[in-house]
Every structure is written in C-alpha cells, then in structure tokens.
Motif scaffolding. Sequence first.
Motif, PDB file in Angstrom:
ATOM      1  N   GLU A  52       5.186   2.032  -4.662  1.00 46.50           N
ATOM      2  CA  GLU A  52       4.860   1.575  -3.289  1.00 46.50           C
ATOM      3  C   GLU A  52       3.417   1.996  -2.969  1.00 46.50           C
ATOM      4  O   GLU A  52       2.987   3.088  -3.349  1.00 46.50           O
ATOM      5  N   PHE A  58      -1.135   7.590   0.505  1.00 52.47           N
ATOM      6  CA  PHE A  58      -0.073   7.230   1.464  1.00 52.47           C
ATOM      7  C   PHE A  58      -0.587   7.528   2.889  1.00 52.47           C
ATOM      8  O   PHE A  58      -0.282   8.557   3.482  1.00 52.47           O
ATOM      9  N   LYS A 133       8.601  -4.875   3.212  1.00 47.62           N
ATOM     10  CA  LYS A 133       9.562  -3.784   3.482  1.00 47.62           C
ATOM     11  C   LYS A 133      10.255  -3.964   4.832  1.00 47.62           C
ATOM     12  O   LYS A 133       9.597  -4.162   5.864  1.00 47.62           O
ATOM     13  N   PRO A 137      10.782   3.784   7.657  1.00 50.23           N
ATOM     14  CA  PRO A 137      11.207   5.107   8.143  1.00 50.23           C
ATOM     15  C   PRO A 137      10.149   5.735   9.041  1.00 50.23           C
ATOM     16  O   PRO A 137       9.047   5.208   9.217  1.00 50.23           O
ATOM     17  N   HIS A 150       4.888  10.783   9.532  1.00 46.04           N
ATOM     18  CA  HIS A 150       5.321   9.659   8.697  1.00 46.04           C
ATOM     19  C   HIS A 150       5.361   8.445   9.633  1.00 46.04           C
ATOM     20  O   HIS A 150       6.379   8.153  10.262  1.00 46.04           O
ATOM     21  N   GLU A 152       5.088   5.064   9.473  1.00 43.37           N
ATOM     22  CA  GLU A 152       5.239   3.671   9.017  1.00 43.37           C
ATOM     23  C   GLU A 152       5.568   2.734  10.177  1.00 43.37           C
ATOM     24  O   GLU A 152       5.144   1.583  10.183  1.00 43.37           O
ATOM     25  N   CYS A 178      10.960   1.672  -1.269  1.00 43.08           N
ATOM     26  CA  CYS A 178      11.207   3.056  -0.871  1.00 43.08           C
ATOM     27  C   CYS A 178      12.447   3.234   0.012  1.00 43.08           C
ATOM     28  O   CYS A 178      13.547   3.177  -0.480  1.00 43.08           O
ATOM     29  N   ASN A 179      12.269   3.427   1.317  1.00 49.12           N
ATOM     30  CA  ASN A 179      13.409   3.752   2.173  1.00 49.12           C
ATOM     31  C   ASN A 179      14.520   2.699   2.082  1.00 49.12           C
ATOM     32  O   ASN A 179      15.705   3.029   2.259  1.00 49.12           O
ATOM     33  N   ARG A 181      15.868   1.658  -0.390  1.00 46.04           N
ATOM     34  CA  ARG A 181      16.811   2.000  -1.464  1.00 46.04           C
ATOM     35  C   ARG A 181      17.964   2.863  -0.972  1.00 46.04           C
ATOM     36  O   ARG A 181      18.959   3.034  -1.669  1.00 46.04           O
ATOM     37  N   ARG A 182      17.832   3.433   0.205  1.00 47.12           N
ATOM     38  CA  ARG A 182      18.889   4.315   0.721  1.00 47.12           C
ATOM     39  C   ARG A 182      19.988   3.543   1.455  1.00 47.12           C
ATOM     40  O   ARG A 182      20.998   4.136   1.852  1.00 47.12           O
ATOM     41  N   ASN A 203       7.316   6.493  -2.127  1.00 49.86           N
ATOM     42  CA  ASN A 203       6.477   7.661  -1.802  1.00 49.86           C
ATOM     43  C   ASN A 203       7.376   8.560  -0.979  1.00 49.86           C
ATOM     44  O   ASN A 203       7.563   8.338   0.224  1.00 49.86           O
ATOM     45  N   THR A 204       7.969   9.566  -1.593  1.00 54.78           N
ATOM     46  CA  THR A 204       8.955  10.375  -0.889  1.00 54.78           C
ATOM     47  C   THR A 204       8.562  11.847  -0.906  1.00 54.78           C
ATOM     48  O   THR A 204       8.500  12.458  -1.980  1.00 54.78           O
ATOM     49  N   PRO A 205       8.265  12.409   0.283  1.00 55.58           N
ATOM     50  CA  PRO A 205       7.911  13.832   0.319  1.00 55.58           C
ATOM     51  C   PRO A 205       9.077  14.696  -0.158  1.00 55.58           C
ATOM     52  O   PRO A 205      10.245  14.370   0.108  1.00 55.58           O
ATOM     53  N   ASN A 208      11.523  16.391   3.730  1.00 57.09           N
ATOM     54  CA  ASN A 208      11.487  15.432   4.832  1.00 57.09           C
ATOM     55  C   ASN A 208      10.909  16.151   6.056  1.00 57.09           C
ATOM     56  O   ASN A 208      11.471  17.159   6.507  1.00 57.09           O
ATOM     57  N   PRO A 209       9.788  15.680   6.605  1.00 50.32           N
ATOM     58  CA  PRO A 209       9.116  16.433   7.665  1.00 50.32           C
ATOM     59  C   PRO A 209       9.945  16.554   8.946  1.00 50.32           C
ATOM     60  O   PRO A 209       9.631  17.370   9.803  1.00 50.32           O
ATOM     61  N   PHE A 210      11.008  15.742   9.055  1.00 53.45           N
ATOM     62  CA  PHE A 210      11.839  15.792  10.256  1.00 53.45           C
ATOM     63  C   PHE A 210      13.204  16.434   9.987  1.00 53.45           C
ATOM     64  O   PHE A 210      14.050  16.496  10.865  1.00 53.45           O
TER      65      PHE A 210
HETATM   66  N1  CDT Z   1       7.929   5.717   1.967  1.00 47.24           N
HETATM   67  C1  CDT Z   1       9.189   5.953   2.383  1.00 47.24           C
HETATM   68  O1  CDT Z   1       9.885   5.039   2.774  1.00 47.24           O
HETATM   69  N2  CDT Z   1       9.621   7.230   2.326  1.00 47.24           N
HETATM   70  C2  CDT Z   1      10.871   7.672   2.876  1.00 47.24           C
HETATM   71  C3  CDT Z   1      10.777   9.087   3.305  1.00 47.24           C
HETATM   72  C4  CDT Z   1      10.640   9.197   4.740  1.00 47.24           C
HETATM   73  S1  CDT Z   1      10.605  10.861   5.289  1.00 47.24           S
HETATM   74  C5  CDT Z   1      10.482  10.592   6.934  1.00 47.24           C
HETATM   75  C6  CDT Z   1      12.033   7.610   1.908  1.00 47.24           C
HETATM   76  O2  CDT Z   1      13.112   7.193   2.340  1.00 47.24           O
HETATM   77  O3  CDT Z   1      11.907   8.027   0.764  1.00 47.24           O
END
Ligand code: CDT
Length: 320
Positions: A52, A58, A133, A137, A150, A152, A178-179, A181-182, A203-205, A208-210
């Motif tokens: 991504e 990012f 997309k 998130p 974050h 987006e 990315c997101n 996929r969840r 791109n997944t930290p 998760n900052p939250f």
């Molecule tokens: N890029 C992206 O979609 N990343 C999200 C992490 C979000 S953390 C607030 C993910 O689901 O991997």
Amino acid sequence: MPSAPSSRVLTVAVAQMGPIARSETRTQAVERLISLMEESHGLGAKFVVFPELALTTFFPRWVIDDEEELDSYFETSMPNNETQPLFERARELGCGFHLGYAELVRDDAGKKTYFNTAILVDDTGAITGKYRKIHLPGTAKTVAGAPHQHLEKRYFEVGDLGFPVFQSQGGVMGMCICNDRRWPETWRMLGLQGAELVALGYNTPHVNPFATAEPVFLGMFHNHLSMQAGAYQNGTWVVASAKAGVEEGVHHMGGSCIIAPTGEIVALCHTEGDEVAVAQCDLSMGDYIKQNIFNFEAHRRIEHYGLITSQTGMKRPDGV
Ligand code: CDT
C-alpha cells in the motif's frame, strides 16, 4: 484434498518494502521497486505484489494543512514520468504487478478527489484493474495523546469502485488494501465473484496508536488471522505485502506472506526491509473448497444475513 498442480500455476512474489523516508523521491522508490521486481523475476515470478502507498512514506501519520504539500504525495496519472520505468521493466521481463499509491482525481470542473488506490498491471505493462480502498481506518481529526496520528479519514475518500475482480495473468484477481483485510465482508464480496488470487498491501504500525494497551504480539497474529480466514473461507490465494520497519519514527510490522486457499501460509518474509518471498500458486487449488465446504450456491442462507447490509453498528435487540 487440494487439487494436483495444473497448467494454471502462476509463480508469484510478495515484495515487501522497508521504510520509505519522507525525503525519498518517487524516482528512488521506483528504483527499489524495480530491483525487487528483478529479484522476483530471477526467482521465477511472473507476478509481483507491492505494498500500500508504495511510492511514498505513510503520510497520514501527520497533519498536513498545506494543500500543495499534501498533493505532492498523490499521483495525478498512472503511469507517469516517475513510474514509467517500472511499467517498462514489467513489459521487458514479462512480469505483472500490483501497486498501491495515493491517487488524485480532478473532474472537469477542477474538483479534486483523493483515494488510496491499487492497480493490477499485466505482463505487457498494461493496467488491467483498479481498486480504491473502502475501509479507511483512523480519524479525520487529530487524537490528543496518541503516539502518532492515523488520518486516512482526513485525506482519502471512501473508494467508489466497489470490490471488483479482473481477468489478469490467467486468473480471476481481486484486490483490497490494508484495513480492508480485517473485514470478512471484503473477502466475501471477492469470493462471491470467484476470486482466485487477492493481492493487497499494508502499512500497519506495531502498536495501534488508539489501542496502546494491546500486547504487541497480537498485531501480527491478527494480521495473519484475518487473511488466512479470508483465504480459506473463499478458496482463494492471498498475496499480502507490507511496508515494514521503522519509518519516520513509527515501527511498522512486516510479515508479508503468500497464503494458499487452504489458509496455510506458504511463503513468509522474515525481515523488516526490502525482501522477496516466492510461491508457485496453482490458481485452481481453491476449486475444491469452492465446490465443497464453501459451495456458496448450495449452503449460503442469505435470507438470514439481512443485518449485514442493513445495519452498520452493533445494536442489541430490545430486551436483550
Ligand atoms: N493502513 C492501514 O489501513 N492500517 C491499519 C492500521 C490502523 S491503526 C489505526 C490496519 O488495519 O492495518
């Protein structure tokens, strides 16, 4: 039992990228993509999946108020001067690819719309599919106290192309980003259209900052869990490429992988840098799953699934 290998075997590479610095130019990023493609091709790959937002850092981790600066992260055409060498190398090598990037669309009146986009490119260098997309998130406003932002929802519109599939590279290909996929809805939309391979970047930290209290190890578990379930429940290959490592002070997870329609990970990146992993993907392998345990026509009960499209948030029924 999985079907025997057939002539529908496509050798696929997942091309993970290490961090891209804020100062890195498009030309530098494209050079990295080309060398990953060359390495993949040397290992026999005919299709490479990149992450991504593979052309830039990012940038949604920062507040960017200056419109000109924000626009500098977006592509207004594809291919363009900077990305053309990647398309040319793809054609020379006969190697298709999937690429994520930030897309800026201007309508006839000059109104700008911003998307988080991915494309499929075939082995002649022609674009065969585009996805924007859908599950964005994070937040539109900054969150006080978060280790990083974050944003987006601030910088991108929700994709307007649905979840299409495309005939490309000899198979039925879908994409998500990315997101996406969840969410099981993503996978089922692609599965209902017969996807045989789903390409995606992330791109997944690491943290998760939250949700900073969540144990770090769960991040990688949830990453793979979501995609392995999506693969198995829809009988499709999944090729998932991370942008990994410490990028501008934020640690992103790697774990780029290729997942078989059985849900098993068959190739996995082990570093947090630029790295390639390859697998031979029989695009017919998911047929036995599509025809048996997840034979949608025989077993789905859509008369009981109404809430999935009529209700967004969780709501307990009265009296429960
Ligand atoms: N890029 C992206 O979609 N990343 C999200 C992490 C979000 S953390 C607030 C993910 O689901 O991997």
